[in-house]
Design a protein around this motif. Structure first.
Motif, PDB file in Angstrom:
ATOM      1  N   MET B   1       5.395   9.858  13.970  1.00 43.06           N
ATOM      2  CA  MET B   1       6.124   9.008  13.202  1.00 43.06           C
ATOM      3  C   MET B   1       6.979   8.197  13.697  1.00 43.06           C
ATOM      4  SD  MET B   1       6.830   9.213   9.102  1.00 43.06           S
ATOM      5  CE  MET B   1       8.515  10.445   8.890  1.00 43.06           C
ATOM      6  N   GLU B   4       6.283   4.775  15.335  1.00 41.02           N
ATOM      7  CA  GLU B   4       6.027   4.031  14.448  1.00 41.02           C
ATOM      8  C   GLU B   4       7.023   3.323  13.828  1.00 41.02           C
ATOM      9  OE1 GLU B   4       2.706   4.716  11.688  1.00 41.02           O
ATOM     10  OE2 GLU B   4       1.639   5.573  12.971  1.00 41.02           O
ATOM     11  N   GLN B   5       8.007   4.459  13.543  1.00 41.71           N
ATOM     12  CA  GLN B   5       9.495   3.832  13.124  1.00 41.71           C
ATOM     13  C   GLN B   5      10.271   3.041  13.998  1.00 41.71           C
ATOM     14  OE1 GLN B   5       9.567   3.958   9.634  1.00 41.71           O
ATOM     15  NE2 GLN B   5       9.484   5.979   8.916  1.00 41.71           N
ATOM     16  N   GLU B 135       0.109   2.655  15.667  1.00 44.69           N
ATOM     17  CA  GLU B 135      -0.777   1.468  14.970  1.00 44.69           C
ATOM     18  C   GLU B 135      -0.079   0.302  15.066  1.00 44.69           C
ATOM     19  OE1 GLU B 135      -2.486   2.478  11.465  1.00 44.69           O
ATOM     20  OE2 GLU B 135      -3.995   3.882  12.360  1.00 44.69           O
ATOM     21  N   ALA B 256      14.052   6.068   7.452  1.00 45.91           N
ATOM     22  CA  ALA B 256      13.139   7.091   7.952  1.00 45.91           C
ATOM     23  C   ALA B 256      13.489   8.406   7.860  1.00 45.91           C
ATOM     24  CB  ALA B 256      12.561   6.675   9.340  1.00 45.91           C
TER      25      ALA B 256
END
Lengths: 394, 291
Positions: B1, B4-5, B135, B256
């Protein structure tokens, strides 16, 4: 001391203005307290936003109110007097609504205020109404602490405390969703009040909250929240805020290939939900409210037909509730044979099983409305569509 | 994560950087904080929306169109609201004038379009590429690439061209540049044009990325970008880029790993910290003033 001469004049002017203000207030107070009975027309003040971020509630509300007033006038008005609506745009702003409420009471000398659809704004106006012994009838405030303000405060909307248990039951039993993500909009009074209701009910019914997160109204960047949501493995997302943010959250979810249903309250009931969300909200959002234009009863069918003829569009919950609010007020004034808020408010509090176009309404002893049933609405082909109706247990 | 963040943060940050560049360039030359800059960004977003949805052109042409429109708008604002004040009145008057322009432009757009949020139309198929760790969507890729391209282009222009040289000269000493035969007014106009074009590019891309534009979007974005410019060292072009990206990443990490309520608090706490430790900002130069 160059300004002394000038300053004196300014001071004098201030005094003159203050005195005229005081005089104005005093005079108008006298008139309101002597009752609106001796006026030519009966005025109703509209509370709602016609521009700004919550305009989607106010605009249809105004249409419903206008239609109700015209229908009343066609039937001869209230107690033989013509009814007139006064419409100001409060922009969804707390200080605006305070000014408008004061204007309605002191200058327009209305006999009741109809609105606001938002809980926070209603509370602001309700305090002013209560202090000035003016009836305020909210057609959308669903949060708590509204009618507690005083005996001049009413509302005819489906309350969250009744709707949420029915909706959570439906999610867990009909849909089999057990893992919940809950997102609150922090600077939104409606949302921060609704979230604890959802959390408590989910807890009581044995659901699991796997993610609790927050956004702010007016933000557009929800990438961080959606990235977290994607990792949380929730079955469903409960979002307690308004339609704009809901649409943007689902937009972001679609971009991140996250397939999740968003469930919320009637704060999601705005035409912009479909306009902003497009394919991202199609059948992906479900919210509860007290009104649906699908499968109408006899009262509602007549209202639907008239509304469609008049505005060439479908009414929504807010148009129906504003319409009902005006009609309920009229009924109370006629039965009390007075347009004085101090007199007819007691009649109003007795309302029982009123067959409105937005469902059946009864006021409890504490003036809280009980409405049935709960309608679950989704978006299908860019339009609001009924998913299910749930009975309400008190 | 985490990765992505970080990517989310970089995307958000590069849009801040594009707006921050306009602040920093204008400040570098005439020491004016152009508070109307956020509204130029908003206008860019709406012109892009108009070109895509009404004129029906390709998104890249719409991007160029919005940049061209805002170039003219930026120069116009400078000519109407700042130039008449320059040299004749205090710097404070120009600042107030800037706030006036800001309010004028945002209410003008509210009058034209209404205050509701408008959706950007879908102009392209969005693909998602899986790069193992992260992604990345084609939209994020476009924002990062276009921003990088514009920033490198700007840096080249400032360092390698004659007008760039003139800009640097003006930022060092406006009066001396004038005496050396540089058309100072033209350089200032040009600076406004370039800064506005970058903001417009930011506006169109933000509209595209978040699918939402509204008349008051410039207010907060402008403030954030201004903070980014100060963080990076106001007056420094690489500083604005670094400041923007840093602020974006900090904000996203705030959401986040803590909470949305801390988002702005964290970003601005870092800003304050940096300014306490390094008052001139990350890339700013210390200016020693003779007393």
């Amino acid at each position: 001391m160059k300004f002394q001469g000038k300053a004196k004049w300014v001071l004098l002017l201030c005094f003159v203005m203050m005195f005229s203000l005081l005089a104005g207030c005093g005079g108008s107070n006298d008139k309101t307290s002597s009752g609106g009975d001796d006026q030519e027309t009966i005025k109703l003040g509209f509370l709602g936003a016609l521009t700004g971020s919550v305009a989607n509630y106010g605009i249809p509300g105004k249409k419903g109110m206008e239609m109700a007033i015209d229908e009343l006038n066609d039937q001869g008005g209230i107690l033989g007097k013509k009814v007139e609506g006064v419409y100001e745009d409060n922009k969804g702003d707390n200080s605006e609504i305070a000014n408008i409420a004061m204007k309605y009471i002191t200058r327009d000398k209305v006999v009741a205020m109809v609105g606001d659809p938002c809980t926070g704004l209603t509370k602001t106006a309700a305090k002013i109404a209560q202090d000035n012994q003016m009836v305020i009838f909210s057609s959308g405030a669903t949060g708590d602490g509204v009618v507690e303000i005083g005996d001049y405060v009413f509302r005819n909307t489906l309350l969250d405390i009744y709707a949420v248990p029915a909706v959570v039951d439906w999610m867990m039993n009909d849909k089999g969703w057990k893992n919940f993500a809950v997102i609150t909009s922090l600077d939104n009074g409606y949302s921060t009040a609704l979230t604890p209701v959802f959390k408590q009910v989910i807890d009581e019914k044995g659901g699991k909250i796997v993610l609790e997160d927050s956004v702010n109204d007016g933000e557009t960047d929800f990438t961080a929240q959606v990235t977290k949501l994607k990792k949380a493995n929730a079955d469903v997302l409960v979002f307690t805020g308004y339609y704009t943010e809901a649409a943007l959250i689902l937009n972001e979810a679609q971009k991140k290939n996250l397939d999740i249903t968003l469930v919320g309250g009637d704060g999601l009931y705005g035409q912009d939900l479909a306009k902003l969300g497009k394919s991202a909200v199609e059948e992906k959002v479900i919210f509860y409210c007290g009104f649906s234009s699908d499968e109408p009863g006899a009262e509602t069918a007549k209202f639907l037909e008239n509304y469609r003829n008049r505005y060439k569009e479908d009414p929504d919950m807010f148009s129906a509730q504003y319409y009902d609010a005006v009609m309920i007020l009229a009924k109370a004034m006629i039965e009390a044979n007075s347009t004085d808020p101090k007199v007819y408010k007691d009649e109003l509090a007795q309302l029982k099983d009123y067959p409105g176009v937005s469902g059946n309404t009864t006021f409890r002893a504490d003036r809280e409305p009980i409405k049935s049933p709960v309608c679950l609405i989704t978006i299908r082909d860019g339009k609001f569509a009924l998913v299910d109706t749930l009975p309400v247990h008190e | 994560m985490f990765w992505e963040q970080l990517l989310n943060g970089l995307t958000l940050g590069s849009t801040y950087a594009l707006i921050a560049l306009g602040y920093t360039m204008v400040y570098g030359i005439i020491q004016l904080i152009n508070f109307a800059h956020g509204e130029i960004y908003m206008f860019g977003a709406f012109v892009g929306l108009f070109l895509v949805s009404v004129a029906g052109v390709n998104i890249f042409i719409a991007l160029l169109g919005a940049m061209a429109f805002c170039m003219v708008l930026g120069m116009l604002v400078e000519k109407v609201a700042y130039r008449p004040l320059r040299g004749k009145s205090t710097r404070l008057s120009a600042l107030i004038s800037a706030i006036g322009v800001s309010i004028f432009l945002s209410t003008l757009m509210a009058l034209i379009r209404g205050t509701n949020t408008t959706r950007y139309p879908e102009v392209m198929q969005i693909h998602t590429y899986n790069l193992g760790l992260i992604e990345i969507s084609s939209l994020q890729l476009i924002i990062l690439l276009v921003s990088a391209f514009l920033m490198v282009g700007l840096q080249m222009m400032v360092q390698r061209t004659t007008i760039g040289k003139a800009m640097r000269a003006c930022s060092q000493d406006l009066e001396a540049s004038y005496l050396m035969g540089i058309n100072v007014n033209r350089v200032i106009s040009f600076t406004f044009a370039i800064g506005s074009a970058l903001a417009a590019a930011g506006g169109v891309m933000v509209g595209l990325y978040y699918n939402a534009v509204w008349p008051y979007m410039g207010m907060m974005a402008g403030l954030k970008a201004f903070a980014a410019a100060v963080l990076g060292g106001i007056g420094s072009i690489p500083g604005a880029m670094i400041g923007g990206v840093t602020l974006g990443v900090l904000e996203i990490f705030g959401v986040a790993y803590l909470s949305s309520s801390y988002k702005d608090a964290i970003a601005f706490a870092v800003l304050i910290l940096v300014l306490i430790i390094r008052p001139q900002g990350i890339m700013g130069q210390k200016i020693s003033k003779k007393v």
